[in-house]
Design a protein around this motif. Structure first.
Motif, PDB file in Angstrom:
ATOM      1  N   ASN A   1      33.991 -19.540  -8.480  1.00  0.00           N
ATOM      2  CA  ASN A   1      34.145 -18.962  -9.811  1.00  0.00           C
ATOM      3  C   ASN A   1      32.823 -18.954 -10.578  1.00  0.00           C
ATOM      4  O   ASN A   1      32.483 -17.987 -11.266  1.00  0.00           O
ATOM      5  CB  ASN A   1      35.197 -19.772 -10.574  1.00  0.00           C
ATOM      6  N   TYR A   2      32.063 -20.049 -10.441  1.00  0.00           N
ATOM      7  CA  TYR A   2      30.754 -20.124 -11.094  1.00  0.00           C
ATOM      8  C   TYR A   2      29.772 -19.124 -10.488  1.00  0.00           C
ATOM      9  O   TYR A   2      28.982 -18.496 -11.202  1.00  0.00           O
ATOM     10  CB  TYR A   2      30.166 -21.530 -10.958  1.00  0.00           C
ATOM     11  N   LEU A   3      29.805 -18.997  -9.163  1.00  0.00           N
ATOM     12  CA  LEU A   3      28.822 -18.154  -8.475  1.00  0.00           C
ATOM     13  C   LEU A   3      29.087 -16.662  -8.652  1.00  0.00           C
ATOM     14  O   LEU A   3      28.148 -15.866  -8.810  1.00  0.00           O
ATOM     15  CB  LEU A   3      28.801 -18.512  -6.984  1.00  0.00           C
ATOM     16  N   LEU A   4      30.353 -16.268  -8.588  1.00  0.00           N
ATOM     17  CA  LEU A   4      30.700 -14.847  -8.678  1.00  0.00           C
ATOM     18  C   LEU A   4      31.063 -14.401 -10.094  1.00  0.00           C
ATOM     19  O   LEU A   4      31.034 -13.211 -10.390  1.00  0.00           O
ATOM     20  CB  LEU A   4      31.878 -14.529  -7.749  1.00  0.00           C
ATOM     21  N   GLY A   5      31.418 -15.358 -10.930  1.00  0.00           N
ATOM     22  CA  GLY A   5      31.903 -15.031 -12.269  1.00  0.00           C
ATOM     23  C   GLY A   5      33.429 -14.989 -12.270  1.00  0.00           C
ATOM     24  O   GLY A   5      34.038 -14.596 -11.264  1.00  0.00           O
ATOM     25  N   PRO A   6      34.055 -15.384 -13.367  1.00  0.00           N
ATOM     26  CA  PRO A   6      35.519 -15.449 -13.427  1.00  0.00           C
ATOM     27  C   PRO A   6      36.214 -14.126 -13.136  1.00  0.00           C
ATOM     28  O   PRO A   6      37.191 -14.077 -12.382  1.00  0.00           O
ATOM     29  CB  PRO A   6      35.802 -15.929 -14.848  1.00  0.00           C
ATOM     30  N   ALA A   7      35.731 -13.042 -13.731  1.00  0.00           N
ATOM     31  CA  ALA A   7      36.402 -11.748 -13.576  1.00  0.00           C
ATOM     32  C   ALA A   7      36.393 -11.288 -12.117  1.00  0.00           C
ATOM     33  O   ALA A   7      37.430 -10.881 -11.575  1.00  0.00           O
ATOM     34  CB  ALA A   7      35.740 -10.701 -14.473  1.00  0.00           C
ATOM     35  N   LYS A   8      35.228 -11.372 -11.473  1.00  0.00           N
ATOM     36  CA  LYS A   8      35.127 -10.922 -10.081  1.00  0.00           C
ATOM     37  C   LYS A   8      35.936 -11.831  -9.155  1.00  0.00           C
ATOM     38  O   LYS A   8      36.587 -11.351  -8.209  1.00  0.00           O
ATOM     39  CB  LYS A   8      33.664 -10.896  -9.650  1.00  0.00           C
TER      40      LYS A   8
ATOM     41  N   PRO B   1      41.483 -11.315  -0.834  1.00  0.00           N
ATOM     42  CA  PRO B   1      41.474 -12.787  -0.842  1.00  0.00           C
ATOM     43  C   PRO B   1      40.686 -13.412   0.304  1.00  0.00           C
ATOM     44  O   PRO B   1      40.209 -14.541   0.161  1.00  0.00           O
ATOM     45  CB  PRO B   1      42.958 -13.145  -0.759  1.00  0.00           C
ATOM     46  N   ASP B   2      40.532 -12.700   1.415  1.00  0.00           N
ATOM     47  CA  ASP B   2      39.779 -13.276   2.535  1.00  0.00           C
ATOM     48  C   ASP B   2      38.324 -13.541   2.168  1.00  0.00           C
ATOM     49  O   ASP B   2      37.704 -14.455   2.709  1.00  0.00           O
ATOM     50  CB  ASP B   2      39.840 -12.339   3.745  1.00  0.00           C
ATOM     51  N   VAL B   3      37.779 -12.741   1.248  1.00  0.00           N
ATOM     52  CA  VAL B   3      36.399 -12.960   0.795  1.00  0.00           C
ATOM     53  C   VAL B   3      36.303 -14.297   0.069  1.00  0.00           C
ATOM     54  O   VAL B   3      35.398 -15.106   0.329  1.00  0.00           O
ATOM     55  CB  VAL B   3      35.937 -11.814  -0.131  1.00  0.00           C
ATOM     56  N   ILE B   4      37.247 -14.546  -0.841  1.00  0.00           N
ATOM     57  CA  ILE B   4      37.256 -15.802  -1.584  1.00  0.00           C
ATOM     58  C   ILE B   4      37.517 -16.973  -0.642  1.00  0.00           C
ATOM     59  O   ILE B   4      36.880 -18.026  -0.734  1.00  0.00           O
ATOM     60  CB  ILE B   4      38.322 -15.769  -2.694  1.00  0.00           C
ATOM     61  N   LYS B   5      38.439 -16.796   0.281  1.00  0.00           N
ATOM     62  CA  LYS B   5      38.769 -17.858   1.232  1.00  0.00           C
ATOM     63  C   LYS B   5      37.553 -18.236   2.064  1.00  0.00           C
ATOM     64  O   LYS B   5      37.281 -19.420   2.295  1.00  0.00           O
ATOM     65  CB  LYS B   5      39.910 -17.404   2.139  1.00  0.00           C
ATOM     66  N   ASP B   6      36.800 -17.233   2.510  1.00  0.00           N
ATOM     67  CA  ASP B   6      35.614 -17.475   3.318  1.00  0.00           C
ATOM     68  C   ASP B   6      34.556 -18.231   2.517  1.00  0.00           C
ATOM     69  O   ASP B   6      33.963 -19.198   3.011  1.00  0.00           O
ATOM     70  CB  ASP B   6      35.048 -16.140   3.815  1.00  0.00           C
ATOM     71  N   HIS B   7      34.334 -17.789   1.268  1.00  0.00           N
ATOM     72  CA  HIS B   7      33.359 -18.483   0.408  1.00  0.00           C
ATOM     73  C   HIS B   7      33.783 -19.931   0.180  1.00  0.00           C
ATOM     74  O   HIS B   7      32.964 -20.851   0.276  1.00  0.00           O
ATOM     75  CB  HIS B   7      33.244 -17.779  -0.948  1.00  0.00           C
ATOM     76  N   ALA B   8      35.060 -20.135  -0.133  1.00  0.00           N
ATOM     77  CA  ALA B   8      35.550 -21.480  -0.435  1.00  0.00           C
ATOM     78  C   ALA B   8      35.440 -22.401   0.780  1.00  0.00           C
ATOM     79  O   ALA B   8      35.070 -23.566   0.661  1.00  0.00           O
ATOM     80  CB  ALA B   8      36.992 -21.415  -0.938  1.00  0.00           C
ATOM     81  N   GLU B   9      35.754 -21.868   1.956  1.00  0.00           N
ATOM     82  CA  GLU B   9      35.661 -22.665   3.182  1.00  0.00           C
ATOM     83  C   GLU B   9      34.212 -23.104   3.444  1.00  0.00           C
ATOM     84  O   GLU B   9      33.949 -24.259   3.797  1.00  0.00           O
ATOM     85  CB  GLU B   9      36.185 -21.863   4.374  1.00  0.00           C
TER      86      GLU B   9
END
Length: 201
Positions: A31-38, A47-55
């Motif tokens: 959330n900090y890196l991409l910004g809340p809205a994005k 969601p796979d993009v967020i999942k990959d980043h989080a992992e």
């Protein structure tokens, strides 16, 4: 700087004084890196993009947390504010953040304390799946419901920071006893203290 501070504090207080390290949870860091809205948009549309980043971030966070443990921290607090059901759909939390949190906690040699702000009633049953040993709870959550929802995770927190700012000794004592009666094992402020909080509180 943080690692030096932990080392210096350990030398100053000795081995019997508990020291906590602190890191940011994977979803909150995304959330900090991409910004809340994005982040919120991708959580729904891709969601796979967020999942990959989080992992991937969970591994980096774990490595940093382990450095804190090596420096002398007895446990690590994972602050995952952006995972709060106040702002994030619980289904997104389950699908995108539980697994990265579990990966993070599984890599650590010290216990983890997970903190998520707000009313977390809707995700309480997911907390044991994160691997956290302790869940630090906001009193916006019904503490009785929290206690009944998860028995295998120690509950901490429970005292409103606003009460600590404005309350008197009797009010704070009543809140403390209420938390004890409800099964909160570690009594602590629910979140960061206001800078004006009286030291006696």
């Amino acid at each position: 700087m943080v690692l030096d501070a932990i080392r210096n504090l350990r030398k100053a207080v000795g081995p019997d004084f508990p020291i906590l390290g602190g890191v940011t949870g994977p979803f909150t860091l995304v959330n900090y890196l991409l910004g809340p809205a994005k982040t919120m948009l991708l959580s729904k549309r891709d969601p796979d993009v967020i999942k990959d980043h989080a992992e991937k971030l969970s591994v980096s966070i774990a490595n940093y947390a382990e450095e804190m443990a090596s420096a002398g921290a007895d446990a690590v607090v994972i602050e995952d504010m952006a995972s709060s059901p106040d702002v994030l759909n619980p289904m997104i939390f389950r699908s995108l953040e539980v697994k990265p949190l579990r990966r993070l906690t599984s890599m650590l040699s010290v216990p983890c304390i997970l903190h998520i702000c707000g009313d977390v009633s809707k995700i309480m049953r997911d907390i044991p799946e994160t691997g956290a040993k302790v869940f630090h709870i906001d009193p916006k959550t019904d503490l009785r419901v929290a206690r009944d929802s998860i028995r295998e995770v120690i509950l901490a927190g429970g005292i409103s920071t606003l009460l600590l700012l404005k309350g008197n000794e009797a009010e704070i004592s009543d809140a403390l006893l209420s938390c004890l009666n409800l099964g909160i094992r570690i009594i602590a402020p629910a979140c960061a203290l206001y800078s004006e909080t009286p030291i006696e509180n």
